[in-house]
Scaffold this motif. Structure first.
Motif, PDB file in Angstrom:
ATOM      1  N   TRP A 141      11.837 -24.881 -11.346  1.00 58.91           N
ATOM      2  CA  TRP A 141      10.546 -24.572 -12.053  1.00 58.91           C
ATOM      3  C   TRP A 141       9.495 -25.345 -11.369  1.00 58.91           C
ATOM      4  CZ3 TRP A 141       6.508 -27.061 -14.479  1.00 58.91           C
ATOM      5  CH2 TRP A 141       5.612 -26.380 -15.386  1.00 58.91           C
ATOM      6  N   ASP A 142       8.633 -24.738 -11.163  1.00 66.49           N
ATOM      7  CA  ASP A 142       7.123 -25.132 -10.776  1.00 66.49           C
ATOM      8  C   ASP A 142       6.040 -24.731 -11.448  1.00 66.49           C
ATOM      9  OD1 ASP A 142       5.283 -27.257  -9.682  1.00 66.49           O
ATOM     10  OD2 ASP A 142       5.725 -26.709  -7.812  1.00 66.49           O
ATOM     11  N   LEU A 143       4.849 -25.162 -11.400  1.00 65.37           N
ATOM     12  CA  LEU A 143       3.712 -24.607 -12.391  1.00 65.37           C
ATOM     13  C   LEU A 143       2.966 -23.427 -11.309  1.00 65.37           C
ATOM     14  CD1 LEU A 143       2.285 -24.622 -14.876  1.00 65.37           C
ATOM     15  CD2 LEU A 143       0.610 -26.272 -14.137  1.00 65.37           C
ATOM     16  N   GLN A 144       2.889 -22.524 -11.769  1.00 65.34           N
ATOM     17  CA  GLN A 144       1.939 -21.192 -10.872  1.00 65.34           C
ATOM     18  C   GLN A 144       0.700 -20.922 -11.469  1.00 65.34           C
ATOM     19  OE1 GLN A 144       3.783 -20.484  -8.323  1.00 65.34           O
ATOM     20  NE2 GLN A 144       5.282 -21.697  -8.576  1.00 65.34           N
ATOM     21  N   TYR A 145      -0.200 -20.638 -10.794  1.00 62.37           N
ATOM     22  CA  TYR A 145      -1.576 -20.586 -11.090  1.00 62.37           C
ATOM     23  C   TYR A 145      -1.978 -19.015 -10.770  1.00 62.37           C
ATOM     24  CZ  TYR A 145      -1.985 -25.777 -11.679  1.00 62.37           C
ATOM     25  OH  TYR A 145      -1.840 -26.966 -12.168  1.00 62.37           O
ATOM     26  N   GLU A 146      -1.290 -18.012 -11.551  1.00 68.12           N
ATOM     27  CA  GLU A 146      -1.779 -16.851 -11.546  1.00 68.12           C
ATOM     28  C   GLU A 146      -2.824 -16.473 -12.485  1.00 68.12           C
ATOM     29  OE1 GLU A 146       2.128 -15.095 -12.002  1.00 68.12           O
ATOM     30  OE2 GLU A 146       3.022 -15.666 -10.276  1.00 68.12           O
ATOM     31  N   ILE A 147      -4.092 -16.603 -12.210  1.00 64.83           N
ATOM     32  CA  ILE A 147      -5.161 -16.416 -12.788  1.00 64.83           C
ATOM     33  C   ILE A 147      -5.213 -14.969 -13.878  1.00 64.83           C
ATOM     34  CG2 ILE A 147      -7.805 -16.625 -12.937  1.00 64.83           C
ATOM     35  CD1 ILE A 147      -6.143 -19.085 -12.202  1.00 64.83           C
ATOM     36  N   ASP A 148      -5.619 -15.246 -14.662  1.00 63.14           N
ATOM     37  CA  ASP A 148      -5.596 -14.050 -15.678  1.00 63.14           C
ATOM     38  C   ASP A 148      -7.280 -13.733 -16.053  1.00 63.14           C
ATOM     39  OD1 ASP A 148      -5.832 -12.390 -17.871  1.00 63.14           O
ATOM     40  OD2 ASP A 148      -4.640 -13.373 -19.136  1.00 63.14           O
TER      41      ASP A 148
END
Length: 640
Positions: A226-233
């Motif tokens: 797991w790693d943090l993903q920055y898929e902007i909403d």
């Protein structure tokens, strides 16, 4: 909440059971309620566990195995959604008998294999011995709330909840790690998988390791599950994000209240811990929450009990407080360094230690607000960095050409927050103005410039450069904005260091500390929010404040003077604890160690700024050397 230790050793050494016993002896404070072992001497697998009984005290003994002993587990932490997973696993036919989250973890692995970690909401570190597959599977939670250390020595794999247990095994020599020392001088914590001990590594947040035992030859494979993903909403507005965040925080606190033993909460009087206490008090209908607060009598800037009492009165909690005396530093700090295993980030660990001991008199579980600053953008350095970027954008007329940029005119109303941060601004703008973002943020967090003169040149001459490790994290692809780069680094670097302190101070007092704001669902949600919404106009904790506006007292919501947990260490070093500080830093052992420039150290003791970290870092490092490398226990007042 517990501690575990173990190893894989094919040697048939007759000392193996004694090694496991020594490892468990060193972590008895983590779990004084019970001790258990599981040994497969033929396969060379030795597992041990010290239990602090929280969930299903009667039926949660560890190591826990399935009926035929083909799968066994040692586990530290809590799976908060264990009731939901239990129902799902029962529906699939698994014979779960208890209401222990450990048994749920065990059968989750049997059902989903190594992918079971994706199902867990919680804080955890564990090791599973799968006899049929001839492997040991280990994992650490996504955020790094619970620790997992390991060492590989020849054909032996040694692991545990604390480094001291690995050292006690006899498989690893006690040697300082030069790269770790350089990291500590720079950040006051170690990056990546490094520790301060040569040959001892840590699983990083969101990592797992599989140890294959085939042919009696270890094969170790580590993965990032797991790693943090920055898929902007971009499909929602601010009000939607506020409402959704409020719901997530409430649900997390609700889950974190699951306990079969008495439960309380840390309360500093800041927004984060106050929000947790207010929500817990609301959710525990008919129950009175015990809250625990620490302070100092060294001036109003060190005493926030007035705010904590306002929250306690507002929520109707049972209020408990402790004032920490500087006169006890000579006994407290060595003990703290023993429990920490490594030098730690910031003297705030001292009041945390006292507050944990205070709480242990009444409860076995405490909730806290740890992680709110990193997650919700609560550090002044974030605004300082954005101020420089906004100045650059205004001068070069580029502000409106960059996605998610914050403009100079928009942040002006929030700049008064920086009036007490003049030294930080002077240091940052002394040179290198408008350099690359990574260099500028590194300068904000780099502590080495004020302490390098305290160390001998040989220590600092190694080829390893902490800035290069920093860059790999800060400049990761897909972060989209400066604020995401800064908070991502802090989530991967400084937050695990703070959680290290949270774990050790609570475990030293044999209590379980829970951090509901760091539920991974909240962390993932914050990563998806457009930066110009979550850091709107440079307002610290903008979205979080709006999400808890109606939950906390007005005085807390409107606070502008919160400073973390300031500790008057340097006042003590020049006063009531001066003899102790000099005895440690100017001792024959320190002089002969070859690490320090003793003349410069002596000057630093008498000239440290009020909130400077040089003396703190030196004290921690020398006590660490003395206790963990030299094995000198004469400074301790506990059983080692």
């Amino acid at each position: 909440m517990c501690g575990f230790a173990g190893f894989i050793d094919f040697s048939n050494n007759t000392d193996r059971q004694a090694s496991l016993s020594r490892m468990l002896d060193t972590i008895g404070h983590r779990g004084p309620d019970d001790r258990g072992v599981a040994i497969d001497s033929e396969r060379g697998v030795f597992l041990g566990h010290q239990r602090l009984a929280i969930i299903d005290p009667e039926n949660g003994r560890q190591p826990m195995s399935v009926v035929d002993n083909s799968v066994s587990v040692v586990f530290n932490g809590v799976i908060y959604n264990y009731l939901e997973l239990r129902r799902e696993l029962l529906a699939k036919g698994h014979p779960i008998k208890s209401y222990s989250d450990t048994e749920v973890l065990l059968y989750a692995y049997i059902e989903w294999g190594e992918n079971c970690v994706a199902r867990f909401i919680g804080m955890f570190a564990f090791a599973i011995w799968d006899k049929n597959k001839n492997k040991v599977f280990c994992a650490r939670d996504r955020i790094g709330i619970k620790p997992f250390y390991y060492a590989i020595h020849q054909n032996t794999f040694v692991f545990g909840s604390e480094i001291k247990s690995i050292l006690a095994s006899g498989y690893v020599d006690r040697r300082a790690n030069t790269a770790g020392l350089k990291d500590y001088i720079t950040f006051q914590f170690c990056l990546d998988d490094k520790t301060m001990f040569e040959g001892v590594s840590k699983l990083e947040p969101g990592q797992a390791v599989t140890v294959d035992l085939s042919n009696r030859q270890l094969s170790v494979h580590r993965t990032q599950y797991w790693d943090l993903q920055y898929e902007i909403d971009t499909s929602h507005d601010e009000s939607w994000f506020v409402d959704h965040l409020s719901g997530l925080v409430e649900d997390s606190v609700r889950m974190h209240l699951r306990s079969d033993v008495p439960l309380g909460a840390h309360l500093s009087g800041g927004l984060d811990s106050s929000a947790v206490v207010c929500l817990a008090s609301e959710l525990l209908v008919g129950e009175k929450v015990s809250t625990f607060t620490g302070a100092f009598r060294d001036g109003p800037q060190y005493d926030e009990t007035a705010y904590a009492k306002k929250v306690s009165s507002f929520c109707g909690t049972e209020y408990n407080e402790v004032y920490i005396p500087g006169s006890e530093l000579s006994t407290t700090l060595p003990n703290l360094m023993y429990y920490m295993d490594e030098p730690v980030a910031g003297p705030g660990s001292i009041p945390q230690y006292y507050v944990s001991k205070l709480a242990a008199d009444k409860v076995k579980v405490v909730l806290g607000g740890q992680g709110g600053d990193e997650l919700f953008i609560g550090y002044a350095r974030y605004l300082v960095a954005y101020l420089e970027q906004c100045l650059s954008g205004a001068i070069y007329e580029t502000a409106h050409t960059q996605p998610y940029a914050v403009t100079l005119e928009s942040i002006v109303p929030n700049l008064p927050l920086l009036k007490t941060y003049k030294p930080m601004l002077q240091n940052l703008w002394g040179d290198g103005l408008f350099e690359s973002a990574d260099k500028r943020y590194f300068k904000l967090i780099d502590r080495s410039s004020s302490v390098t003169h305290l160390f001998n040149d040989d220590l600092l001459s190694s080829n390893y450069q902490p800035f290069e490790s920093f860059q790999k994290i800060f400049n990761r692809d897909g972060l989209h904005s400066l604020i995401n780069s800064m908070t991502y680094f802090d989530l991967k670097g400084s937050l695990p260091a703070l959680l290290h302190v949270e774990d050790r101070t609570s475990m030293a007092a044999s209590i379980e500390s829970r951090v509901p704001l760091l539920d991974h669902r909240i962390v993932e949600f914050m990563a998806r929010i457009p930066p110009n919404i979550k850091f709107a106009n440079g307002r610290m904790k903008h979205l979080f404040k709006e999400s808890v506006r109606n939950m906390v007292p007005k005085e807390i919501f409107e606070r502008k003077d919160k400073m973390g947990f300031p500790t008057p260490l340097n006042n003590w070093a020049r006063g009531v604890a001066n003899d102790f500080v000099k005895d440690i830093l100017l001792s024959p052992q320190a002089r002969q160690r070859g690490v320090y420039d003793v003349r410069s150290v002596e000057k630093a003791i008498n000239n440290e700024q009020e909130f400077g970290r040089a003396v703190w870092g030196m004290l921690c490092m020398e006590l660490w050397h003395r206790i963990h490398i030299d094995q000198d226990t004469s400074v301790l007042n506990i059983r080692s």
